[in-house]
Design an enzyme around this catalytic site. Sequence first.
Site, PDB file in Angstrom:
ATOM      1  N   GLY A 189       0.790  -1.225   0.000  1.00 49.78           N
ATOM      2  CA  GLY A 189       0.000   0.000   0.000  1.00 49.78           C
ATOM      3  C   GLY A 189       0.819   1.270   0.000  1.00 49.78           C
ATOM      4  O   GLY A 189       0.271   2.369   0.131  1.00 49.78           O
ATOM      5  N   ASP A 203       5.666  14.020  -7.801  1.00 51.04           N
ATOM      6  CA  ASP A 203       5.197  14.327  -6.447  1.00 51.04           C
ATOM      7  C   ASP A 203       6.272  15.077  -5.666  1.00 51.04           C
ATOM      8  O   ASP A 203       5.999  16.105  -5.024  1.00 51.04           O
ATOM      9  CB  ASP A 203       4.827  13.025  -5.735  1.00 51.04           C
ATOM     10  CG  ASP A 203       4.449  13.236  -4.284  1.00 51.04           C
ATOM     11  OD1 ASP A 203       3.304  13.622  -4.023  1.00 51.04           O
ATOM     12  OD2 ASP A 203       5.310  13.020  -3.392  1.00 51.04           O
ATOM     13  N   LYS A 207       6.589  19.232  -4.139  1.00 49.27           N
ATOM     14  CA  LYS A 207       7.023  19.573  -2.783  1.00 49.27           C
ATOM     15  C   LYS A 207       8.290  20.427  -2.797  1.00 49.27           C
ATOM     16  O   LYS A 207       8.460  21.309  -1.945  1.00 49.27           O
ATOM     17  CB  LYS A 207       7.228  18.290  -1.987  1.00 49.27           C
ATOM     18  CG  LYS A 207       5.931  17.511  -1.796  1.00 49.27           C
ATOM     19  CD  LYS A 207       6.155  16.116  -1.250  1.00 49.27           C
ATOM     20  CE  LYS A 207       4.848  15.354  -1.138  1.00 49.27           C
ATOM     21  NZ  LYS A 207       5.043  13.957  -0.703  1.00 49.27           N
ATOM     22  N   GLY A 309       0.107   8.608   4.737  1.00 46.44           N
ATOM     23  CA  GLY A 309      -0.842   7.805   5.507  1.00 46.44           C
ATOM     24  C   GLY A 309      -1.912   8.664   6.129  1.00 46.44           C
ATOM     25  O   GLY A 309      -1.718   9.860   6.397  1.00 46.44           O
TER      26      GLY A 309
END
Length: 448
Positions: A189, A203, A207, A309
Amino acid sequence: MPSPQDQLTIGLLGAGSVGSQVARALVEERAHISARVGADVRLAGVAVRDVDSPRDWRIPGELLTTDAEGLVDRVDVVVELIGGMDPAADLITRALRRGAAVVTGNKALLAARGAELAAAAAESGAPLLYEASVGGAIPILRPIQESLSGDRITKIMGIVNGTTNYILDQMDSTGAPFDSSLQEAQRLGYAEADPTADVEGHDAAAKAAILGNLAFHSPFTIDDVHCEGIREVTADDIEAAAASGYVIKLLAIAERLDGEDGPAGAVLRVHPTLLPRHHPLASVRGAFNAVFVVAENAGELMFYGQGAGGQPTSSAVLGDLVTAARQLRGGTTVTPAGPAEDSGSLPALSIDQAHTQYYVDMTVDEREGVIAEIARVFADHHVSIESMRQPGAVTLTGEVEAAADDGVTVQIVTHIAQERALAATVEALRDLEVVESIDSVIRVDVDR
């Protein structure tokens, strides 16, 4: 604002893994959060596409709505967790223009249109907070904005994507190739079914733009970030790095250049990087994130923790929510969330202006004089060689010994040089008759 100062209403946009945890906290821990704010904080609604979709936490049905605009128009604080450009940008702008505070973790939107949103916040005086956009639970943006606001940040290096760090860590610790490491990340995951944004570096680039924006008070966007992913990193690269005392990490780097031997400005880049194993970032394992900051007075600082998460990221969202609610309740003046174009802004520079080192892995002919020809190319481009390694045997004269197969491997680490000169050196090596192939080129960072 529509609510009295002793009560503040919250509108949540999105109920994915992070949004569900935020909703849970606002319902189950309402008394605790209200005590931190100093006013009654109430979740007024959660805007979703489908009220019947299963969620990580079962949100009370009376809170669910498909009318996002209606929710935005009736609450004091909007928490945007739907991601993407549209309709997130319109909803955030709508909230800010009417004076509602906004908390978001939308890195892609901030990296593309952050200056526009900051202008809307500045015009109305509404808080716009986005700690969750970088590093999950790690408090990094507020320390840059506030704790280090009187210092001069010169460089930021971050492992800001847990997926790629897990993959590279697996390759380093187990010897597994990229594809199987990615599959394991997906099974656990850590990686999406479509991992493109992560493994191609997009990604991390978003940032990097946000970090550079805040560190250098300049309106950078993702278009200012040089971006390379990790798909080309091989098990052989990992093994060669380990043999030389390095580890490979995907780093987001924002660096100030003072113009001593080129234009002044900032270089923002994302790419695989060789780090000495004694560097603090080299020890960041698994899906964890870390951001390493260098400032003139504070020196070296590192922020470390879970970078993704539902629960870790919700911690950053809730921290911003409490801050925004306190500002609304106290009627404090809010500093614009992002810099405007002004005399203090730094221009974005091409990666050609950066100073770094190269690790070059090449296959060369197994004949006399090869090393001398290679060294001459480096000298012609004013790039010096720090170390040269040939996995196998080398004669006392420095020539590559004959081998049973076709060609031999030579691995070179350069001294620090300007990116432009390093790249030109590699191109010249490609054209050299004795060089059969350039198998890998990875930048090296040995600041410590």
